[in-house]
Design a protein around this motif. Structure first.
Motif, PDB file in Angstrom:
ATOM      1  N   ALA A   1       0.839  -1.057   0.039  1.00 18.53           N
ATOM      2  CA  ALA A   1       0.047  -0.048  -0.075  1.00 18.53           C
ATOM      3  C   ALA A   1       0.872   1.251   0.085  1.00 18.53           C
ATOM      4  N   ARG A   2       1.931   1.179  -0.578  1.00 20.52           N
ATOM      5  CA  ARG A   2       2.907   2.544  -0.678  1.00 20.52           C
ATOM      6  C   ARG A   2       2.682   3.205  -2.091  1.00 20.52           C
ATOM      7  N   VAL A   3       3.809   3.515  -2.617  1.00 18.56           N
ATOM      8  CA  VAL A   3       3.533   4.370  -3.792  1.00 18.56           C
ATOM      9  C   VAL A   3       2.598   3.670  -5.019  1.00 18.56           C
ATOM     10  N   ALA A   4       3.100   2.422  -5.433  1.00 19.04           N
ATOM     11  CA  ALA A   4       2.333   1.551  -6.664  1.00 19.04           C
ATOM     12  C   ALA A   4       1.040   1.163  -5.898  1.00 19.04           C
ATOM     13  N   GLY A   5       0.796   0.646  -4.620  1.00 18.83           N
ATOM     14  CA  GLY A   5      -0.267  -0.300  -4.440  1.00 18.83           C
ATOM     15  C   GLY A   5      -1.379   1.003  -3.972  1.00 18.83           C
TER      16      GLY A   5
ATOM     17  N   LEU B   1      -3.960  -4.717   1.044  1.00 16.56           N
ATOM     18  CA  LEU B   1      -3.164  -5.363   2.315  1.00 16.56           C
ATOM     19  C   LEU B   1      -1.829  -4.887   2.221  1.00 16.56           C
ATOM     20  N   ASP B   2      -1.589  -4.491   3.608  1.00 19.71           N
ATOM     21  CA  ASP B   2      -0.064  -4.045   3.754  1.00 19.71           C
ATOM     22  C   ASP B   2       0.629  -4.790   5.053  1.00 19.71           C
ATOM     23  N   ARG B   3       1.490  -5.166   5.149  1.00 22.78           N
ATOM     24  CA  ARG B   3       2.104  -5.606   6.438  1.00 22.78           C
ATOM     25  C   ARG B   3       2.462  -4.695   7.322  1.00 22.78           C
TER      26      ARG B   3
ATOM     27  N   LEU C   1      12.800   2.532   3.762  1.00 29.04           N
ATOM     28  CA  LEU C   1      14.141   2.583   3.380  1.00 29.04           C
ATOM     29  C   LEU C   1      14.192   3.268   2.221  1.00 29.04           C
ATOM     30  N   SER C   2      14.107   4.656   2.016  1.00 24.02           N
ATOM     31  CA  SER C   2      14.331   5.097   0.666  1.00 24.02           C
ATOM     32  C   SER C   2      14.515   6.861   0.805  1.00 24.02           C
ATOM     33  N   THR C   3      15.311   7.328   0.025  1.00 20.69           N
ATOM     34  CA  THR C   3      15.266   8.597  -0.242  1.00 20.69           C
ATOM     35  C   THR C   3      14.109   9.003  -0.979  1.00 20.69           C
ATOM     36  N   HIS C   4      13.823  10.168  -1.491  1.00 21.48           N
ATOM     37  CA  HIS C   4      12.534  10.515  -1.881  1.00 21.48           C
ATOM     38  C   HIS C   4      12.156  11.611  -2.507  1.00 21.48           C
ATOM     39  N   PHE C   5      13.114  12.059  -3.788  1.00 25.55           N
ATOM     40  CA  PHE C   5      12.653  13.018  -4.395  1.00 25.55           C
ATOM     41  C   PHE C   5      11.990  12.715  -5.693  1.00 25.55           C
ATOM     42  N   PHE C   6      11.090  13.542  -6.204  1.00 28.46           N
ATOM     43  CA  PHE C   6      10.443  12.921  -7.411  1.00 28.46           C
ATOM     44  C   PHE C   6      10.065  14.239  -8.273  1.00 28.46           C
TER      45      PHE C   6
ATOM     46  N   ARG D   1       9.368  13.287   2.565  1.00 33.27           N
ATOM     47  CA  ARG D   1       9.728  12.157   3.241  1.00 33.27           C
ATOM     48  C   ARG D   1       8.706  11.004   3.158  1.00 33.27           C
ATOM     49  N   ARG D   2       9.108   9.634   2.848  1.00 43.01           N
ATOM     50  CA  ARG D   2       7.947   8.645   2.568  1.00 43.01           C
ATOM     51  C   ARG D   2       6.947   8.674   3.678  1.00 43.01           C
ATOM     52  N   ILE D   3       7.388   8.984   4.947  1.00 46.37           N
ATOM     53  CA  ILE D   3       6.267   8.641   5.836  1.00 46.37           C
ATOM     54  C   ILE D   3       5.066   9.753   5.460  1.00 46.37           C
TER      55      ILE D   3
ATOM     56  N   TYR E   1      -0.118  -9.436   6.781  1.00 42.47           N
ATOM     57  CA  TYR E   1       0.913 -10.248   6.143  1.00 42.47           C
ATOM     58  C   TYR E   1       0.880 -11.121   4.999  1.00 42.47           C
ATOM     59  N   VAL E   2       0.962 -10.989   3.853  1.00 37.41           N
ATOM     60  CA  VAL E   2       0.479 -11.789   2.780  1.00 37.41           C
ATOM     61  C   VAL E   2       1.481 -13.071   2.768  1.00 37.41           C
ATOM     62  N   ASP E   3       1.346 -14.147   2.911  1.00 37.26           N
ATOM     63  CA  ASP E   3       2.297 -15.339   2.899  1.00 37.26           C
ATOM     64  C   ASP E   3       2.110 -16.283   1.801  1.00 37.26           C
TER      65      ASP E   3
ATOM     66  N   GLY F   1       5.241  -1.256  -9.846  1.00 39.84           N
ATOM     67  CA  GLY F   1       6.077  -0.698  -9.083  1.00 39.84           C
ATOM     68  C   GLY F   1       7.509  -1.495  -8.958  1.00 39.84           C
ATOM     69  N   ASP F   2       8.291  -1.536  -7.759  1.00 37.66           N
ATOM     70  CA  ASP F   2       9.548  -2.092  -7.959  1.00 37.66           C
ATOM     71  C   ASP F   2       9.397  -3.804  -7.948  1.00 37.66           C
ATOM     72  N   SER F   3       8.200  -4.263  -7.676  1.00 36.68           N
ATOM     73  CA  SER F   3       8.141  -5.665  -8.041  1.00 36.68           C
ATOM     74  C   SER F   3       8.074  -5.987  -9.588  1.00 36.68           C
TER      75      SER F   3
ATOM     76  N   GLY G   1      12.693   6.051  -8.809  1.00 36.32           N
ATOM     77  CA  GLY G   1      11.649   4.726  -8.437  1.00 36.32           C
ATOM     78  C   GLY G   1      10.304   5.469  -8.051  1.00 36.32           C
ATOM     79  N   ILE G   2       9.997   6.373  -7.664  1.00 38.62           N
ATOM     80  CA  ILE G   2       8.926   7.085  -7.242  1.00 38.62           C
ATOM     81  C   ILE G   2       8.242   7.452  -8.464  1.00 38.62           C
ATOM     82  N   ASP G   3       8.778   8.066  -9.565  1.00 39.66           N
ATOM     83  CA  ASP G   3       8.404   8.424 -10.850  1.00 39.66           C
ATOM     84  C   ASP G   3       7.852   7.256 -11.625  1.00 39.66           C
TER      85      ASP G   3
HETATM   86  C1  LIG Z   1      18.200   3.628  -0.478  1.00 36.32           C
HETATM   87  C2  LIG Z   1      16.962   4.192  -1.597  1.00 36.32           C
HETATM   88  C3  LIG Z   1      16.944   5.353  -2.091  1.00 36.32           C
HETATM   89  C4  LIG Z   1      15.885   5.835  -2.879  1.00 36.32           C
HETATM   90  N1  LIG Z   1      15.812   6.906  -3.221  1.00 36.32           N
HETATM   91  C5  LIG Z   1      14.859   7.346  -4.080  1.00 36.32           C
HETATM   92  C6  LIG Z   1      14.630   8.684  -4.716  1.00 36.32           C
HETATM   93  O1  LIG Z   1      15.138   9.483  -4.169  1.00 36.32           O
HETATM   94  N2  LIG Z   1      13.706   8.905  -5.363  1.00 36.32           N
HETATM   95  C7  LIG Z   1      12.839   7.930  -5.995  1.00 36.32           C
HETATM   96  O2  LIG Z   1      11.799   8.264  -6.814  1.00 36.32           O
HETATM   97  N3  LIG Z   1      12.973   6.745  -5.657  1.00 36.32           N
HETATM   98  C8  LIG Z   1      13.962   6.244  -4.582  1.00 36.32           C
HETATM   99  N4  LIG Z   1      14.179   5.011  -4.410  1.00 36.32           N
HETATM  100  C9  LIG Z   1      13.288   3.930  -4.991  1.00 36.32           C
HETATM  101  C10 LIG Z   1      11.770   3.872  -4.229  1.00 36.32           C
HETATM  102  O3  LIG Z   1      12.124   3.793  -3.050  1.00 36.32           O
HETATM  103  C11 LIG Z   1      10.904   2.713  -4.849  1.00 36.32           C
HETATM  104  O4  LIG Z   1      11.013   2.669  -6.189  1.00 36.32           O
HETATM  105  C12 LIG Z   1       9.445   2.873  -4.508  1.00 36.32           C
HETATM  106  O5  LIG Z   1       9.546   2.750  -3.140  1.00 36.32           O
HETATM  107  C13 LIG Z   1       8.737   1.936  -5.056  1.00 36.32           C
HETATM  108  O6  LIG Z   1       7.374   1.776  -4.547  1.00 36.32           O
HETATM  109  P1  LIG Z   1       6.621   0.374  -4.533  1.00 36.32           P
HETATM  110  O7  LIG Z   1       5.226   0.784  -4.182  1.00 36.32           O
HETATM  111  O8  LIG Z   1       6.577  -0.130  -5.703  1.00 36.32           O
HETATM  112  O9  LIG Z   1       7.336  -0.480  -3.415  1.00 36.32           O
HETATM  113  P2  LIG Z   1       7.486  -0.157  -1.785  1.00 36.32           P
HETATM  114  O10 LIG Z   1       7.481   1.216  -1.523  1.00 36.32           O
HETATM  115  O11 LIG Z   1       8.693  -1.059  -1.351  1.00 36.32           O
HETATM  116  O12 LIG Z   1       6.202  -0.664  -0.901  1.00 36.32           O
HETATM  117  C14 LIG Z   1       6.001  -2.044  -0.990  1.00 36.32           C
HETATM  118  C15 LIG Z   1       4.869  -2.228   0.103  1.00 36.32           C
HETATM  119  O13 LIG Z   1       4.549  -3.571   0.286  1.00 36.32           O
HETATM  120  C16 LIG Z   1       4.322  -4.191   1.386  1.00 36.32           C
HETATM  121  N5  LIG Z   1       4.732  -5.541   1.303  1.00 36.32           N
HETATM  122  C17 LIG Z   1       5.652  -6.262   1.018  1.00 36.32           C
HETATM  123  N6  LIG Z   1       5.516  -7.585   1.191  1.00 36.32           N
HETATM  124  C18 LIG Z   1       4.328  -7.672   1.669  1.00 36.32           C
HETATM  125  C19 LIG Z   1       3.671  -9.060   2.160  1.00 36.32           C
HETATM  126  N7  LIG Z   1       4.167 -10.148   2.003  1.00 36.32           N
HETATM  127  N8  LIG Z   1       2.346  -8.748   2.587  1.00 36.32           N
HETATM  128  C20 LIG Z   1       2.041  -7.393   2.843  1.00 36.32           C
HETATM  129  N9  LIG Z   1       2.758  -6.295   2.466  1.00 36.32           N
HETATM  130  C21 LIG Z   1       3.801  -6.504   1.683  1.00 36.32           C
HETATM  131  C22 LIG Z   1       5.537  -3.247   2.256  1.00 36.32           C
HETATM  132  O14 LIG Z   1       5.070  -3.249   3.548  1.00 36.32           O
HETATM  133  C23 LIG Z   1       5.413  -1.974   1.684  1.00 36.32           C
HETATM  134  O15 LIG Z   1       4.536  -1.133   2.229  1.00 36.32           O
HETATM  135  C24 LIG Z   1      15.146   4.524  -3.257  1.00 36.32           C
HETATM  136  C25 LIG Z   1      15.288   3.399  -2.942  1.00 36.32           C
HETATM  137  C26 LIG Z   1      16.126   3.157  -1.955  1.00 36.32           C
HETATM  138  C27 LIG Z   1      16.457   1.625  -1.613  1.00 36.32           C
END
Ligand SMILES: Cc1cc2nc3c(=O)[nH]c(=O)nc-3n(C[C@H](O)[C@H](O)[C@H](O)COP(=O)(O)OP(=O)(O)OC[C@H]3O[C@@H](n4cnc5c(N)ncnc54)[C@H](O)[C@@H]3O)c2cc1C
Length: 368
Positions: free
Chosen positions: A12-16, A33-35, A43-48, A101-103, A126-128, A287-289, A300-302
């Motif tokens: 449930a972060r950026v993509a979800g 669903l998010d854990r 864990l991420s810096t966060h400019f977009f 900030r990501r929070i 937590y999806v398993d 997203g990152d998946s 990554g966020i864009d």
């Molecule tokens: C050190 C670092 C610095 C970065 N700096 C930048 C930056 O400056 N600018 C930028 O654009 N991008 C940056 N990125 C990349 C960016 O963080 C990612 O591309 C972005 O977070 C992807 O978003 P997402 O929603 O795909 O995944 P995520 O943000 O990883 O979210 C995935 C979510 O899935 C949940 N989840 C995972 N497994 C399960 C499970 N089994 N059951 C339930 N929930 C689950 C997690 O709790 C999480 O909330 C950085 C990454 C890193 C590691």
């Protein structure tokens, strides 16, 4: 077969959040669903940049994002002894960066999702496992408050990041991949003297990068990216290594000494590059998946926000009966490649060595 939901989204972060909010807008029944429990950092810096602005605007939350952090209208550059400041230029949108900030970003997004009455959000969930019938994904299993639950849906979306459980289960084919090339560590600082604008700052010394981004809560985010060979040394004492890196950047040395670090130094040396095939029978990834990039380029966020918006539109085409599943997903895949391939290639290429990029930038400006 009757299903509990139209779509289940894991993560449930950026993509979800973005996929769920767009599908909720169309009144589809979504289980998200998010854990994690929000507000939650990650864990991420966060400019977009403007691609994320477009998505936040479509969701009606861009003004809220703008109200919380300064627009970074200048780019201050230190490239191996050459210093220049330029206005931020965007080919297709507002000419600034934002660094939330990501929070804070996730708080905005999860609140936005909760406004959609057809989206049911479960935290600490937590999806398993995924449910599978004759090779077709039909749902998920998760643990919440010590109990095991299952739910079915026409589609399961894995928006669950780099260690995606959905991807582990469905084993998508890989289109392109790149090994881990760099490590990045970062921390927040108070009272760090800012460059006018305010500016986003990029400091390059050989194959090393430090970036400085004023963010929300009157903090400044400072990150260092160095070749992966230095990860063991960085990991031994991240704080000492980061301080050494920052003090070695001539335009940062004095400013870092008169600022205060807030919180601990965080980082990782485990981010590779990949583009995976993002859909199959009953599942899709966002997203990152499905695509991950070395963080040096801060893309990554864009990427995740744009892919999530494209996926939501494609899923709507399919669920509303306007397109077949195959047509919808092929269109999703085509558009995401069109948006991302240059960025993916460029990020992987210069993750190996930043110097050809900085040399070209200096030549372009007549400085070399
Ligand atoms: C050190 C670092 C610095 C970065 N700096 C930048 C930056 O400056 N600018 C930028 O654009 N991008 C940056 N990125 C990349 C960016 O963080 C990612 O591309 C972005 O977070 C992807 O978003 P997402 O929603 O795909 O995944 P995520 O943000 O990883 O979210 C995935 C979510 O899935 C949940 N989840 C995972 N497994 C399960 C499970 N089994 N059951 C339930 N929930 C689950 C997690 O709790 C999480 O909330 C950085 C990454 C890193 C590691």
């Amino acid at each position: 077969m009757k299903r509990d939901y139209d779509v289940i989204v894991v993560g449930a972060r950026v993509a979800g959040s973005i996929v769920s909010a767009f599908l909720g807008q169309k009144k589809y029944r979504v289980l998200l669903l998010d854990r994690a429990r929000f507000p939650s950092d990650t864990l991420s810096t966060h400019f977009f940049r403007y691609p994320t602005f477009h998505v936040l605007e479509r969701l009606g939350v861009l003004d809220e994002a703008y109200s919380l952090a300064p627009k970074l209208v200048n780019s201050f550059n230190y490239l191996d002894g050459h210093v220049f400041t330029e206005p931020v230029k965007s080919p297709d949108g507002p000419s600034h960066y934002l660094c939330l900030r990501r929070i804070t970003l996730h708080d905005i997004l999860i609140k936005r999702v909760r406004r959609e009455q057809t989206v049911s959000v479960h935290e600490d969930a937590y999806v398993d496992d995924i449910l599978n019938q004759n090779g077709i994904v039909t749902g998920v299993q998760w643990r919440e408050q010590g109990k095991v639950f299952t739910a079915t849906a026409r589609l399961v979306v894995g928006a669950d990041g780099v260690n995606s459980i959905v991807a582990k289960k469905v084993q998508p084919a890989i289109d392109n991949s790149e090994p881990v090339r760099r490590t990045m560590y970062y921390a927040y600082y108070r009272n760090f003297a800012l460059q006018p604008g305010p500016a986003a700052e990029f400091h390059y010394r050989g194959n090393r990068l430090v970036y400085v981004f004023p963010t929300d809560a009157a903090l400044t985010l400072i990150a260092s990216s160095v070749p992966i060979e230095e990860f063991p040394e960085f990991r031994k004492n991240p704080s000492a290594f980061l301080t050494r890196e920052l003090e070695a950047m001539p335009e940062i040395t004095t400013r870092i000494r008169s600022s205060d670090q807030v919180g601990s130094v965080k980082g990782t040396g485990s981010i590779p590059g990949w583009q995976r095939v993002p859909f199959g029978n009953g599942w899709a990834l966002a997203g990152d998946s499905e695509q991950i990039l070395d963080p040096w380029s801060g893309q990554g966020i864009d990427q995740a926000s744009t892919h999530a918006a494209i996926l939501a539109d494609a899923v709507d085409q399919w669920l509303s009966g306007k397109n077949s599943w195959e047509e919808s997903m092929r269109e999703f895949n085509r558009k995401r490649h069109e948006f991302s391939d240059k960025t993916f290639e460029r990020t992987c290429k210069f993750a190996r060595d930043l110097r050809p990029m900085t040399e070209a930038a200096l030549k372009k400006r007549g400085l070399l």
